[in-house]
Design a protein around this motif. Structure first.
Motif, short mmCIF file in Angstrom:
data_model
loop_
_atom_site.label_atom_id
_atom_site.label_comp_id
_atom_site.label_asym_id
_atom_site.label_seq_id
_atom_site.Cartn_x
_atom_site.Cartn_y
_atom_site.Cartn_z
N PRO A 140 -18.89 -35.45 1.24
CA PRO A 140 -19.91 -36.28 1.49
C PRO A 140 -19.72 -37.75 0.71
N LYS A 141 -20.45 -38.70 0.98
CA LYS A 141 -20.02 -40.06 0.85
C LYS A 141 -19.90 -40.24 -1.00
N SER A 142 -20.71 -39.62 -1.68
CA SER A 142 -21.09 -39.79 -2.93
C SER A 142 -19.69 -39.35 -3.78
N ILE A 143 -18.88 -38.43 -3.17
CA ILE A 143 -17.75 -37.91 -4.04
C ILE A 143 -16.36 -38.20 -3.29
N ARG A 144 -16.40 -39.26 -2.44
CA ARG A 144 -15.22 -39.58 -1.72
C ARG A 144 -14.29 -40.32 -2.40
N ASN A 145 -14.51 -40.95 -3.55
CA ASN A 145 -13.76 -41.50 -4.30
C ASN A 145 -13.18 -40.67 -5.64
N HIS A 146 -13.71 -39.39 -5.59
CA HIS A 146 -13.21 -38.61 -6.74
C HIS A 146 -11.90 -37.96 -6.64
N PRO A 147 -11.17 -38.16 -7.69
CA PRO A 147 -9.46 -37.86 -7.40
C PRO A 147 -9.18 -36.88 -6.91
N VAL A 148 -9.67 -35.76 -7.13
CA VAL A 148 -9.54 -34.31 -6.29
C VAL A 148 -9.50 -34.65 -4.83
N VAL A 149 -10.47 -35.34 -4.56
CA VAL A 149 -10.88 -35.31 -2.97
C VAL A 149 -9.77 -36.40 -2.44
N VAL A 150 -9.50 -37.50 -3.08
CA VAL A 150 -8.59 -38.53 -2.61
C VAL A 150 -7.11 -38.09 -2.68
N ASN A 151 -6.72 -37.25 -3.59
CA ASN A 151 -5.40 -36.71 -3.45
C ASN A 151 -5.26 -35.46 -2.39
N TYR A 152 -6.34 -34.87 -2.12
CA TYR A 152 -6.63 -33.79 -1.32
C TYR A 152 -6.25 -34.44 0.19
N ASP A 179 -14.22 -28.44 0.55
CA ASP A 179 -13.89 -27.19 0.32
C ASP A 179 -13.71 -26.77 -1.15
N SER A 180 -14.60 -25.73 -1.48
CA SER A 180 -14.66 -25.43 -2.84
C SER A 180 -13.55 -25.00 -3.53
N THR A 181 -12.52 -24.23 -2.84
CA THR A 181 -11.33 -23.98 -3.50
C THR A 181 -10.59 -25.52 -4.09
N TYR A 182 -10.67 -26.44 -3.41
CA TYR A 182 -9.86 -27.39 -3.72
C TYR A 182 -10.65 -28.44 -4.43
N HIS A 183 -11.98 -28.73 -4.11
CA HIS A 183 -12.77 -29.69 -4.58
C HIS A 183 -14.03 -29.13 -5.75
N HIS A 184 -13.55 -28.29 -6.31
CA HIS A 184 -14.37 -27.77 -7.23
C HIS A 184 -15.13 -28.78 -8.20
N THR A 185 -14.09 -29.50 -9.12
CA THR A 185 -14.79 -30.36 -9.89
C THR A 185 -15.46 -31.43 -9.40
N ALA A 186 -15.27 -32.12 -8.08
CA ALA A 186 -16.05 -32.90 -7.61
C ALA A 186 -17.51 -32.33 -7.01
N LEU A 187 -17.56 -31.09 -6.64
CA LEU A 187 -18.58 -30.35 -6.17
C LEU A 187 -19.75 -30.37 -7.49
N LYS A 188 -19.16 -30.29 -8.70
CA LYS A 188 -20.17 -30.13 -9.69
C LYS A 188 -21.26 -31.39 -9.79
N LYS A 189 -20.63 -32.48 -9.18
CA LYS A 189 -21.65 -33.68 -9.21
C LYS A 189 -22.51 -33.64 -8.05
N LEU A 190 -22.47 -32.64 -6.90
CA LEU A 190 -23.36 -32.74 -5.84
C LEU A 190 -24.47 -31.54 -6.11
N GLU A 191 -25.60 -31.98 -5.63
CA GLU A 191 -26.91 -30.99 -5.36
C GLU A 191 -26.05 -29.73 -4.94
N ASP A 192 -26.60 -28.49 -5.06
CA ASP A 192 -26.17 -27.41 -4.58
C ASP A 192 -24.58 -27.05 -4.67
N GLY A 193 -24.24 -27.85 -5.54
CA GLY A 193 -22.80 -27.92 -5.75
C GLY A 193 -21.92 -26.63 -5.83
#
Lengths: 219, 219
Positions: free
Chosen positions: B15-27, B41-55
């Protein structure tokens, strides 16, 4: 108790003869591992596999992964009525505690298997998975089942539910499912050959049919 | 014909709100793609998911993958008695031709889904998979089933084989299985809630039980 053996599974570390192949070297480097520490995987090592005997069937950790996810999350497993074993093409046996939660993510599963090949037990404290050098015959002798059934294209054709009933009528049945995508078993196995469909099925489909139709008659 | 809907699946692009998160950018960079082109993907974006609703429940393409491998390789599918649909949390529906051979390798499956989100059909010629913007209710209205069953922890407790018999007695039954690991359905669904075990089961375990117990009564 139903004993399920995923046999002659195409699960192995990269064999010595192709450890210098560029696809293997690059793959290992990307993972930060040495070539001798990574699992052989047909998806990534296709060109190197062509140089190996049986190359067209080797390197299929995905088959083991899906079979284990299905078996270890089955109702039979939760009820304590199932034991699952993985036997490999190089005659290793993986013993799996029934409470084991296999990683859902494939790449994590591969990492776990690589750790198991290296350390022989994972995790060190709980020993949920344990690997021993052992042939299929030796494993079956050790389990001492009351009947051995080999799922095989050329076996006696039974409806899945009929086969489930057969299993449920035996105290400790053992079912062998091939952990490979084509070809025949490499190991010699003494037992009754059973087919549950007129055409080949994927290993995990057979695992699902065997387990759910066994459950049907024991619950 | 049994219609199986994997509903409210946790399958989406980042989702748009976490597209700039380092784990997403690197992935995304490692995959040679842009952040908006890759699956969450929760396996790789775990720390970014914490910022999302229903993360805690989002980013589970693995659940869809395993459900599809089981359903599309089942005997019911081979006999032409099964149609499978994937409905996502963002109200997209994936129509899947029954002859589709889903990639066995997880990373290839993720690539296929990313291509599907981008192009809406894959492959372009055979159109084995097609994605449309559509809610669950709209999908069910379109299928026009003769009965709708929702697999749910709090549903009426039936043995899997009893439920299979119920399904087989209906001309066009539709079964909804949640494509998520915890929490409840997000979509409102009209239908009879069914539970086949006293404790929660993984989505693919429910898929296996539903399909094999349906087969039991129709073959």
């Amino acid at each position: 108790m139903l004993h399920l053996v995923i046999a002659d599974s195409e699960l192995e570390l990269v064999p010595k003869s192709i450890r210098n192949h560029p696809v293997v070297v690059n793959y290992a480097r990307r993972k930060g591992k040495r070539p001798e520490e990574v699992l052989l995987d047909s998806t990534y090592h296709h060109t190197a596999l062509k140089k190996l005997e049986d190359g067209e069937r080797r390197g299929r950790p995905d088959i083991v992964h899906i079979c284990l996810l299905n078996a270890l999350e089955s109702i039979a497993d939760k009820k304590g009525l199932l034991r699952v074993y993985v036997h490999t093409r190089n005659d290793e046996v993986i013993y799996i505690k029934p409470e084991t939660r296999i990683p859902r993510n494939y790449n994590r599963f591969v990492g776990l298997m690589e750790s198991l090949f290296k350390n022989r037990v994972v995790p060190r404290d709980l020993e949920l998975l344990r690997m021993e050098k052992k042939g299929l015959k030796e494993l079956i002798d050790e389990i001492k089942p009351d009947g051995v059934f080999i799922m095989h294209e050329n076996g006696e054709l039974l409806k899945p539910q009929e086969f489930g009933k057969t299993l449920a009528e035996i105290h400790e049945p053992l079912v062998v499912v091939g952990g490979f995508s084509h070809g025949d078993f490499r190991s010699e196995i003494l037992g009754k050959k059973i087919s549950i469909y007129k055409a080949p099925l994927m290993a995990w489909t057979v695992v699902n049919e065997v387990i759910t139709n066994f459950e049907h008659w024991v619950f």
